[in-house]
Structure formats: structure tokens, C-alpha cells
Design a protein around this motif. Sequence first.
Motif, PDB file in Angstrom:
ATOM      1  N   ALA A 154       1.144  -1.163  -0.074  1.00 24.63           N
ATOM      2  CA  ALA A 154       0.073  -0.589  -0.177  1.00 24.63           C
ATOM      3  C   ALA A 154       1.127   1.149  -0.337  1.00 24.63           C
ATOM      4  CB  ALA A 154      -0.769  -0.037   1.293  1.00 24.63           C
ATOM      5  N   VAL A 155       1.809   1.313   0.945  1.00 23.29           N
ATOM      6  CA  VAL A 155       2.874   2.598   0.509  1.00 23.29           C
ATOM      7  C   VAL A 155       3.718   2.130  -0.376  1.00 23.29           C
ATOM      8  CG1 VAL A 155       4.854   3.294   1.987  1.00 23.29           C
ATOM      9  CG2 VAL A 155       3.016   2.167   3.311  1.00 23.29           C
ATOM     10  N   SER A 156       4.155   1.754  -0.699  1.00 23.45           N
ATOM     11  CA  SER A 156       4.941   1.254  -2.730  1.00 23.45           C
ATOM     12  C   SER A 156       4.235   2.081  -2.922  1.00 23.45           C
ATOM     13  CB  SER A 156       5.575   0.232  -2.144  1.00 23.45           C
ATOM     14  OG  SER A 156       4.449  -1.096  -2.614  1.00 23.45           O
ATOM     15  N   SER A 157       2.800   1.738  -3.279  1.00 24.79           N
ATOM     16  CA  SER A 157       1.848   1.625  -4.319  1.00 24.79           C
ATOM     17  C   SER A 157       1.647   3.577  -4.008  1.00 24.79           C
ATOM     18  CB  SER A 157       0.832   1.247  -4.325  1.00 24.79           C
ATOM     19  OG  SER A 157       0.444  -0.476  -4.229  1.00 24.79           O
ATOM     20  N   VAL A 158       1.236   4.216  -3.094  1.00 19.54           N
ATOM     21  CA  VAL A 158       1.351   6.365  -3.036  1.00 19.54           C
ATOM     22  C   VAL A 158       2.999   6.348  -3.365  1.00 19.54           C
ATOM     23  CG1 VAL A 158       1.101   7.666  -1.282  1.00 19.54           C
ATOM     24  CG2 VAL A 158      -0.638   5.468  -1.215  1.00 19.54           C
ATOM     25  N   VAL A 159       3.611   5.786  -2.699  1.00 24.05           N
ATOM     26  CA  VAL A 159       4.396   6.236  -3.155  1.00 24.05           C
ATOM     27  C   VAL A 159       5.127   6.546  -4.544  1.00 24.05           C
ATOM     28  CG1 VAL A 159       7.406   6.058  -2.911  1.00 24.05           C
ATOM     29  CG2 VAL A 159       5.551   6.359  -1.017  1.00 24.05           C
ATOM     30  N   THR A 160       5.337   4.973  -5.619  1.00 21.88           N
ATOM     31  CA  THR A 160       4.794   5.188  -6.682  1.00 21.88           C
ATOM     32  C   THR A 160       3.568   6.041  -7.769  1.00 21.88           C
ATOM     33  OG1 THR A 160       5.422   3.170  -6.957  1.00 21.88           O
ATOM     34  CG2 THR A 160       4.940   3.628  -9.181  1.00 21.88           C
ATOM     35  N   GLY A 161       2.778   6.322  -7.221  1.00 25.28           N
ATOM     36  CA  GLY A 161       1.624   7.447  -7.530  1.00 25.28           C
ATOM     37  C   GLY A 161       2.470   9.185  -7.843  1.00 25.28           C
ATOM     38  N   ILE A 162       3.095   8.948  -6.661  1.00 24.33           N
ATOM     39  CA  ILE A 162       4.026  10.537  -6.417  1.00 24.33           C
ATOM     40  C   ILE A 162       4.973  10.728  -7.456  1.00 24.33           C
ATOM     41  CG2 ILE A 162       5.367  11.525  -4.799  1.00 24.33           C
ATOM     42  CD1 ILE A 162       3.032  10.827  -2.633  1.00 24.33           C
ATOM     43  N   LEU A 163       5.938   9.851  -7.232  1.00 20.97           N
ATOM     44  CA  LEU A 163       6.990   9.834  -8.582  1.00 20.97           C
ATOM     45  C   LEU A 163       6.373   9.784  -9.719  1.00 20.97           C
ATOM     46  CD1 LEU A 163       9.364   7.128  -6.439  1.00 20.97           C
ATOM     47  CD2 LEU A 163       9.509   9.554  -6.514  1.00 20.97           C
ATOM     48  N   LEU A 164       5.101   8.831 -10.251  1.00 26.82           N
ATOM     49  CA  LEU A 164       4.837   9.273 -11.531  1.00 26.82           C
ATOM     50  C   LEU A 164       4.498  10.308 -11.960  1.00 26.82           C
ATOM     51  CD1 LEU A 164       2.797   6.441 -11.908  1.00 26.82           C
ATOM     52  CD2 LEU A 164       4.962   6.456 -13.183  1.00 26.82           C
ATOM     53  N   GLY A 198      -1.073  12.319 -27.490  1.00 29.30           N
ATOM     54  CA  GLY A 198      -0.105  12.627 -27.627  1.00 29.30           C
ATOM     55  C   GLY A 198      -0.023  11.305 -26.446  1.00 29.30           C
ATOM     56  N   LEU A 199       1.485  10.913 -26.406  1.00 25.52           N
ATOM     57  CA  LEU A 199       2.221   9.500 -25.467  1.00 25.52           C
ATOM     58  C   LEU A 199       2.455  10.768 -23.985  1.00 25.52           C
ATOM     59  CD1 LEU A 199       2.852   7.107 -25.057  1.00 25.52           C
ATOM     60  CD2 LEU A 199       4.401   7.390 -25.771  1.00 25.52           C
ATOM     61  N   ASP A 200       3.025  11.476 -23.983  1.00 30.04           N
ATOM     62  CA  ASP A 200       3.328  12.624 -22.803  1.00 30.04           C
ATOM     63  C   ASP A 200       1.963  12.618 -21.955  1.00 30.04           C
ATOM     64  OD1 ASP A 200       2.856  14.141 -25.595  1.00 30.04           O
ATOM     65  OD2 ASP A 200       3.540  16.053 -24.574  1.00 30.04           O
ATOM     66  N   LYS A 201       0.646  12.974 -22.628  1.00 31.82           N
ATOM     67  CA  LYS A 201      -0.422  13.612 -22.224  1.00 31.82           C
ATOM     68  C   LYS A 201      -0.716  12.154 -21.760  1.00 31.82           C
ATOM     69  CE  LYS A 201      -0.188  17.662 -22.762  1.00 31.82           C
ATOM     70  NZ  LYS A 201       1.061  17.640 -23.799  1.00 31.82           N
ATOM     71  N   ALA A 202      -0.381  10.800 -22.133  1.00 31.08           N
ATOM     72  CA  ALA A 202      -1.293   9.769 -21.889  1.00 31.08           C
ATOM     73  C   ALA A 202      -0.446   9.162 -20.743  1.00 31.08           C
ATOM     74  CB  ALA A 202      -0.909   9.051 -23.574  1.00 31.08           C
ATOM     75  N   LEU A 203       0.555   9.412 -20.616  1.00 30.54           N
ATOM     76  CA  LEU A 203       1.300   8.832 -19.186  1.00 30.54           C
ATOM     77  C   LEU A 203       0.928   9.644 -18.430  1.00 30.54           C
ATOM     78  CD1 LEU A 203       4.662   7.544 -21.117  1.00 30.54           C
ATOM     79  CD2 LEU A 203       2.684   6.491 -20.215  1.00 30.54           C
ATOM     80  N   THR A 204       0.177  10.484 -17.917  1.00 32.24           N
ATOM     81  CA  THR A 204      -0.184  11.752 -17.585  1.00 32.24           C
ATOM     82  C   THR A 204      -0.986  11.025 -16.086  1.00 32.24           C
ATOM     83  OG1 THR A 204      -1.125  12.631 -18.432  1.00 32.24           O
ATOM     84  CG2 THR A 204       0.805  13.675 -17.776  1.00 32.24           C
ATOM     85  N   PHE A 205      -1.567   9.659 -17.104  1.00 35.38           N
ATOM     86  CA  PHE A 205      -3.322   9.378 -16.687  1.00 35.38           C
ATOM     87  C   PHE A 205      -2.264   8.248 -15.445  1.00 35.38           C
ATOM     88  CE2 PHE A 205      -5.023  11.340 -19.777  1.00 35.38           C
ATOM     89  CZ  PHE A 205      -6.657  11.467 -19.872  1.00 35.38           C
ATOM     90  N   LEU A 206      -1.577   7.719 -15.162  1.00 36.68           N
ATOM     91  CA  LEU A 206      -1.214   6.879 -14.443  1.00 36.68           C
ATOM     92  C   LEU A 206      -0.389   6.782 -13.689  1.00 36.68           C
ATOM     93  CD1 LEU A 206       1.879   5.373 -16.299  1.00 36.68           C
ATOM     94  CD2 LEU A 206      -0.313   4.693 -16.935  1.00 36.68           C
ATOM     95  N   PRO A 207      -0.831   7.987 -12.796  1.00 34.99           N
ATOM     96  CA  PRO A 207      -0.553   7.995 -11.203  1.00 34.99           C
ATOM     97  C   PRO A 207      -2.154   7.558 -10.570  1.00 34.99           C
ATOM     98  CG  PRO A 207       0.605  10.268 -11.909  1.00 34.99           C
ATOM     99  CD  PRO A 207       0.452   9.119 -13.093  1.00 34.99           C
ATOM    100  N   GLY A 208      -2.994   8.185 -10.786  1.00 37.10           N
ATOM    101  CA  GLY A 208      -4.435   7.588 -10.292  1.00 37.10           C
ATOM    102  C   GLY A 208      -4.614   6.095 -10.124  1.00 37.10           C
ATOM    103  N   PHE A 209      -3.859   5.499 -11.021  1.00 34.73           N
ATOM    104  CA  PHE A 209      -3.994   3.982 -10.920  1.00 34.73           C
ATOM    105  C   PHE A 209      -2.687   3.671  -9.543  1.00 34.73           C
ATOM    106  CE2 PHE A 209      -5.075   4.806 -15.334  1.00 34.73           C
ATOM    107  CZ  PHE A 209      -6.261   3.906 -15.635  1.00 34.73           C
ATOM    108  N   ALA A 210      -2.013   3.653  -9.799  1.00 33.83           N
ATOM    109  CA  ALA A 210      -1.432   3.573  -8.450  1.00 33.83           C
ATOM    110  C   ALA A 210      -2.048   3.998  -7.083  1.00 33.83           C
ATOM    111  CB  ALA A 210       0.646   4.716  -8.673  1.00 33.83           C
ATOM    112  N   PHE A 211      -2.561   5.183  -7.078  1.00 33.94           N
ATOM    113  CA  PHE A 211      -3.093   6.099  -5.736  1.00 33.94           C
ATOM    114  C   PHE A 211      -3.859   4.759  -5.745  1.00 33.94           C
ATOM    115  CE2 PHE A 211      -1.858  10.256  -6.975  1.00 33.94           C
ATOM    116  CZ  PHE A 211      -0.136  10.224  -6.417  1.00 33.94           C
ATOM    117  N   LEU A 212      -5.094   4.601  -6.329  1.00 28.90           N
ATOM    118  CA  LEU A 212      -6.013   3.702  -6.381  1.00 28.90           C
ATOM    119  C   LEU A 212      -5.565   2.510  -5.485  1.00 28.90           C
ATOM    120  CD1 LEU A 212      -9.136   3.526  -5.785  1.00 28.90           C
ATOM    121  CD2 LEU A 212      -9.233   2.541  -8.575  1.00 28.90           C
TER     122      LEU A 212
END
Length: 407
Positions: free
Chosen positions: A291-301, A375-389
Motif C-alpha cells: 500500500a505504501v509503495s503504491s502511493v510512493v510510485t503514484g507520487i513519483l509518476l 500524444g504519448l506524453d499526455k497519455a502517461l499522465t493518467f498513470l498516477p491515479g491507478f497507483a493511488f487507487l
Amino acid sequence: MTQSQSWKVFWLLFLLYMFDYMDRMVVVSLFPFLKQDMGITDAQCGLLVSAVYWSILIVSFPASVLVDRWSRTRSISIMAAIWSMATLACAFTRTFSHLFTARAVIGVGEAGYAPGGTAMLSNYFPQEKRARILGLWNASIPLGSALGIGLGGFVAHHFGWRHAFGLVALPGLVLAILFYFVRDYPTVRLTKKALSGEETKLRFSDLTRQFTHNRTLVCNNLAFALNVFVTTSLLTWLPTYFHRFDGLAMDAAGMKASSIMILAIIGAPLGGYLSDAWMKKRENARLLFPAVSSVVTGILLWVAFTFLRGNAQYGVLFLIGISAVAFVPSCVAVTQDVVHPGLRAISLSLNIIIQHLLGSSLAPVVIGRLSDAYGLDKALTFLPGFAFLAGVLLFAGSFYYKGDLFT
């Protein structure tokens, strides 16, 4: 089985898993070459990755039943031979549909490997070391992915993309033959202790309750899928991202992406070690730690893809290479901890079905479609939400772990 024999099995399983992921992920460094030769879109490139996961999704459950009730070693050997030959067949394809079909057959071969390997390691090593051992074993995933992507891009750039498939296919076939002769453990009977102390056979309703009424597994498996959506997106699209936005040739872009992914060799074993260490103080640490590592990953993303470019972004992505896979050994261990020992392969198979249905199979296509649109740069900005959830679900599951633990 002696400790020495257990470790021999471990290293054979490690090498097989490494070549499994080399075969699975080599295609992502070939996208620009395939687009040029076959005229396909980003979404179709994503489909070549998703094809493997769709096949795993369909075949995983029956394959895991075969593993649990027949033979671990023979099942793994046969499946490894199938995925290796299918990878070799990719080198001879001429159209997108043919390549898609060959990639789907790779998934058929890989469908029962992870459940079978996990069940064997869970049997050969003690429960208190389970996350640690599974963490070491899962380090083969980023190693194989990085080698497949890095070598694939290099070979395709210098010799052509067809040679890349052939290079990664043959070693797996050799290992498949060797594994056929590995000693298996006896199939575990599906029984439970009655109040009288006698062993009684588990009924079908008992078997289904192991999974449908297990809140720990529900939270764990859904969180696993969300985290896998993140990792699969990065594995699939980072080489192309560096190619487009850093102006690198595809061989250099593949190597740059591989340098990030290979850090998961640290992240997976470290996650297993820290989880097992924390578990000595907190019984539910196998859910709290991821749970902690997922939140940390979301912040970094969020920081990496929203605010940074160049060397600063590369540095943060290095940290993500470690944190994004730290959840794996703990969450895999949970699938073994809370079910009957005779259902361990099936339990991981259920996890695989969910992670591929909601994570691996969707990620390449969803990010590919978002890339085509924005654009691929915008597409990757969706990833943090998955890690937080994922972090939220794992934290919720931690409250049920003790009650669901199989004793």
C-alpha cells in the motif's frame, strides 16, 4: 527435498521466467520497425502486447488446474516449449494478423507458468520466507523485460527485427527440456479437518468460498491489476516515449528504457525483504507495505510526467524502476497465504486473470489510444491515479488479512 535441491529448482524457474519476459516484451522495441514495414498504428502496436495477456487471461485457469492436480514440472516444461516456439514463429510472419496470432500463442504457453512456479516455490520454501523468495524470483521479470527490450532494439537496428525474435526464442526451448526432468512434489489432497479431527474432502462450495468470500484476496487482486496497468504501460511505451521526446534512435531509446526497468531487480527482492521484516512486527504487513509503495510510485509518476523533462525526469524514473515493482512479492505471497495449499496455483491463476483482464491487456491499448488522440506524453499522465487507487485497496485489505489467513 534438501535446501540445495530447492535452490536448484529456484534458479531454473528464475531463468525460465527471465526468458518468458524476454519473449513477451521484445516486441515493444520493434514498434518503429513494425510500423514502417506493416503500416500499423500505435493502438495496433499495443495490441501485439495485449494479445499475449488476452491468451493468458483465457487459458490461465484451466492451465492452473492442470498444474495443481497433475504435475508442476511437466506442465511448466510443455508450456515453456510452446511459448518459445511461438516466439520463433513471429520471425517468419508477414502481416499484422499473422504476427498478432503468433503473439497470442505465446500467451497460451505462458498461461500456467507463473501459477506453477509460485506453487512450487511456496512448497519448497517456508512461509516466513515466502515474500523474500518470491521477490527474488520476480526479479527475473524486469531483468527479462530489460534484456528483451534492450537486445531487441539493438538487434533490430543492426540486423532487422526478425532476428530479434529468433535470438530470444531458442534459450527458453533448451530450459524447457531441462525442466521436464526436475523432481516434482506430490499433489496435495483437497481435504479439511472436521471437528472430530478427521480429514474430509473439500466440497465444491468449500472450494469456491476460498475465493469468493475472501475479502483479502479481492482487495489484493484488484490492487495488483491497477499496479500492473502502471508497470505494463511503462514497459510498453517508455522506449517509444524516449524515441519521440528525447530524439533518440530506437536502439538507444530501448537501452535507456531498459536501464530504468532493470532497477526492478532491486525493487522486487527489496520489497519482499522489507515486507517479511515488517511482518515480524505487524502481521498484516504483506498488505500494508505494498500500500505504501503504491502511493510512493503514484507520487513519483505524477512528478515525472507532469513537471519534468530530460535528466531530472530520468532520475525520478530511476526511482520508479525500484518502487513500481516493490508490491509484487508481498501481493503474490498473499495469494498463497490465504488459501488451501492444494489451491495455490489456482489462487495465483485467479490473480493473473484479474490483473490481465483489468491491467496488462488494457494498458497497452488504452495508452496507445490516448497517445493517438492526445500524444504519448499526455497519455502517461493518467498513470498516477491507478497507483493511488491500488494503495487504497491494499490498505483496506490489510484489515481482513488476519481473519482470512489459512491455518
